[in-house]
Write a protein that holds these residues in place. Structure first.
Motif, PDB file in Angstrom:
ATOM      1  N   LYS A   8     -27.178 -62.074 -32.028  1.00 36.07           N
ATOM      2  CA  LYS A   8     -27.435 -63.187 -31.113  1.00 36.07           C
ATOM      3  C   LYS A   8     -26.126 -63.784 -30.608  1.00 36.07           C
ATOM      4  O   LYS A   8     -25.989 -64.086 -29.422  1.00 36.07           O
ATOM      5  CB  LYS A   8     -28.277 -64.261 -31.793  1.00 36.07           C
ATOM      6  N   GLU A   9     -25.153 -63.949 -31.499  1.00 32.36           N
ATOM      7  CA  GLU A   9     -23.851 -64.479 -31.089  1.00 32.36           C
ATOM      8  C   GLU A   9     -23.168 -63.542 -30.096  1.00 32.36           C
ATOM      9  O   GLU A   9     -22.563 -63.996 -29.120  1.00 32.36           O
ATOM     10  CB  GLU A   9     -22.959 -64.694 -32.306  1.00 32.36           C
ATOM     11  N   LEU A  10     -23.239 -62.247 -30.344  1.00 28.83           N
ATOM     12  CA  LEU A  10     -22.646 -61.276 -29.416  1.00 28.83           C
ATOM     13  C   LEU A  10     -23.332 -61.332 -28.058  1.00 28.83           C
ATOM     14  O   LEU A  10     -22.673 -61.286 -27.012  1.00 28.83           O
ATOM     15  CB  LEU A  10     -22.724 -59.866 -30.000  1.00 28.83           C
ATOM     16  N   PHE A  11     -24.660 -61.423 -28.065  1.00 28.87           N
ATOM     17  CA  PHE A  11     -25.405 -61.483 -26.817  1.00 28.87           C
ATOM     18  C   PHE A  11     -25.100 -62.775 -26.063  1.00 28.87           C
ATOM     19  O   PHE A  11     -24.924 -62.756 -24.837  1.00 28.87           O
ATOM     20  CB  PHE A  11     -26.905 -61.360 -27.087  1.00 28.87           C
ATOM     21  N   ASP A  12     -25.013 -63.891 -26.776  1.00 34.27           N
ATOM     22  CA  ASP A  12     -24.666 -65.166 -26.129  1.00 34.27           C
ATOM     23  C   ASP A  12     -23.274 -65.117 -25.523  1.00 34.27           C
ATOM     24  O   ASP A  12     -23.037 -65.624 -24.420  1.00 34.27           O
ATOM     25  CB  ASP A  12     -24.762 -66.313 -27.139  1.00 34.27           C
ATOM     26  N   ASP A  64     -12.054 -61.488 -21.698  1.00 34.52           N
ATOM     27  CA  ASP A  64     -13.031 -61.785 -22.750  1.00 34.52           C
ATOM     28  C   ASP A  64     -14.083 -60.686 -22.846  1.00 34.52           C
ATOM     29  O   ASP A  64     -14.502 -60.316 -23.949  1.00 34.52           O
ATOM     30  CB  ASP A  64     -13.708 -63.129 -22.499  1.00 34.52           C
ATOM     31  N   LEU A  65     -14.507 -60.166 -21.700  1.00 30.98           N
ATOM     32  CA  LEU A  65     -15.476 -59.061 -21.720  1.00 30.98           C
ATOM     33  C   LEU A  65     -14.878 -57.810 -22.359  1.00 30.98           C
ATOM     34  O   LEU A  65     -15.545 -57.101 -23.119  1.00 30.98           O
ATOM     35  CB  LEU A  65     -15.967 -58.747 -20.310  1.00 30.98           C
ATOM     36  N   LEU A  66     -13.619 -57.539 -22.056  1.00 28.18           N
ATOM     37  CA  LEU A  66     -12.953 -56.386 -22.665  1.00 28.18           C
ATOM     38  C   LEU A  66     -12.800 -56.572 -24.177  1.00 28.18           C
ATOM     39  O   LEU A  66     -13.002 -55.626 -24.949  1.00 28.18           O
ATOM     40  CB  LEU A  66     -11.588 -56.164 -22.018  1.00 28.18           C
ATOM     41  N   ALA A  67     -12.446 -57.782 -24.595  1.00 29.67           N
ATOM     42  CA  ALA A  67     -12.329 -58.055 -26.035  1.00 29.67           C
ATOM     43  C   ALA A  67     -13.690 -57.919 -26.721  1.00 29.67           C
ATOM     44  O   ALA A  67     -13.787 -57.402 -27.845  1.00 29.67           O
ATOM     45  CB  ALA A  67     -11.756 -59.446 -26.257  1.00 29.67           C
ATOM     46  N   LEU A  68     -14.732 -58.371 -26.052  1.00 32.93           N
ATOM     47  CA  LEU A  68     -16.080 -58.248 -26.611  1.00 32.93           C
ATOM     48  C   LEU A  68     -16.481 -56.785 -26.750  1.00 32.93           C
ATOM     49  O   LEU A  68     -17.041 -56.378 -27.765  1.00 32.93           O
ATOM     50  CB  LEU A  68     -17.085 -58.995 -25.741  1.00 32.93           C
ATOM     51  N   SER A  69     -16.177 -55.982 -25.737  1.00 30.31           N
ATOM     52  CA  SER A  69     -16.533 -54.560 -25.833  1.00 30.31           C
ATOM     53  C   SER A  69     -15.753 -53.874 -26.950  1.00 30.31           C
ATOM     54  O   SER A  69     -16.291 -53.032 -27.670  1.00 30.31           O
ATOM     55  CB  SER A  69     -16.306 -53.851 -24.497  1.00 30.31           C
ATOM     56  N   ARG A  70     -14.501 -54.265 -27.136  1.00 28.02           N
ATOM     57  CA  ARG A  70     -13.717 -53.689 -28.234  1.00 28.02           C
ATOM     58  C   ARG A  70     -14.302 -54.091 -29.592  1.00 28.02           C
ATOM     59  O   ARG A  70     -14.419 -53.270 -30.503  1.00 28.02           O
ATOM     60  CB  ARG A  70     -12.268 -54.130 -28.139  1.00 28.02           C
ATOM     61  N   MET A  72     -17.374 -54.889 -30.246  1.00 28.39           N
ATOM     62  CA  MET A  72     -18.641 -54.183 -30.447  1.00 28.39           C
ATOM     63  C   MET A  72     -18.408 -52.724 -30.826  1.00 28.39           C
ATOM     64  O   MET A  72     -19.127 -52.171 -31.664  1.00 28.39           O
ATOM     65  CB  MET A  72     -19.503 -54.296 -29.193  1.00 28.39           C
ATOM     66  N   LYS A  73     -17.396 -52.094 -30.249  1.00 28.92           N
ATOM     67  CA  LYS A  73     -17.067 -50.713 -30.622  1.00 28.92           C
ATOM     68  C   LYS A  73     -16.624 -50.644 -32.086  1.00 28.92           C
ATOM     69  O   LYS A  73     -17.010 -49.738 -32.822  1.00 28.92           O
ATOM     70  CB  LYS A  73     -15.967 -50.163 -29.728  1.00 28.92           C
ATOM     71  N   GLU A  74     -15.786 -51.602 -32.497  1.00 30.43           N
ATOM     72  CA  GLU A  74     -15.334 -51.615 -33.888  1.00 30.43           C
ATOM     73  C   GLU A  74     -16.503 -51.832 -34.846  1.00 30.43           C
ATOM     74  O   GLU A  74     -16.594 -51.180 -35.883  1.00 30.43           O
ATOM     75  CB  GLU A  74     -14.291 -52.710 -34.090  1.00 30.43           C
TER      76      GLU A  74
END
Length: 151
Positions: A8-12, A64-70, A72-74
């Motif tokens: 939920k935190e990731l989606f928010d 921020d979107l790039l950091a989020l994708s990284r 999520m990959k980790e």
């Protein structure tokens, strides 16, 4: 405290970053779409400053979107991020593993898998050790006798 973010935190965070990205782009387009008559340097400086602020915020939202994708990959590679959930094959495999674990536990409790000393390979070795100890004792006596004779 667990530092791993929940789904939920990731989606928010994703929703917030995307909305910021869109809002900043809309603000830049709105500022650029205004009619500028070119008569006042103050108005030109204000608009330039607004575009600069909005473009900086746009870049920040993209970062921020790039950091989020990284992140999520980790989490996907090294952590507990479950992107697909369990399908039927995973459920069957998990159930089979649980059955195997129960069977092994029952076998251990029943004494079926306890190591015994009467294994075929070990019984012959234990007899060999018993016989080999006697010659070693004789060898040690013979080894002592020559030492006594040499003195």
């Amino acid at each position: 405290m667990d530092s791993r973010p929940t789904a939920k935190e990731l989606f928010d965070r994703l929703e917030y970053d995307v909305s910021q990205l869109l809002q900043r782009f809309e603000n830049i387009v709105a500022i650029a779409a205004k009619k500028f008559d070119g008569s006042s340097y103050v108005d030109a400086a204000t608009e330039a400053f607004q575009i600069d602020v909005e473009s900086t915020a746009l870049i920040r939202a993209a970062e921020d979107l790039l950091a989020l994708s990284r992140l999520m990959k980790e989490l996907w590679l090294f952590g507990p991020l479950d992107t697909l959930g369990e399908d039927e094959r995973d459920v069957q495999r998990r159930e089979k593993l649980e059955e195997d674990v129960k069977a092994i536990q029952e076998a251990l409790e029943g004494g079926l898998l306890m190591p015994s000393l009467d294994l075929p390979g070990k019984s012959e070795k234990s007899e060999d050790l018993g016989q080999s100890e006697k010659p070693n004792a004789q060898d040690s006596e013979q080894a002592e006798k020559p030492e006594k004779t040499e003195k």
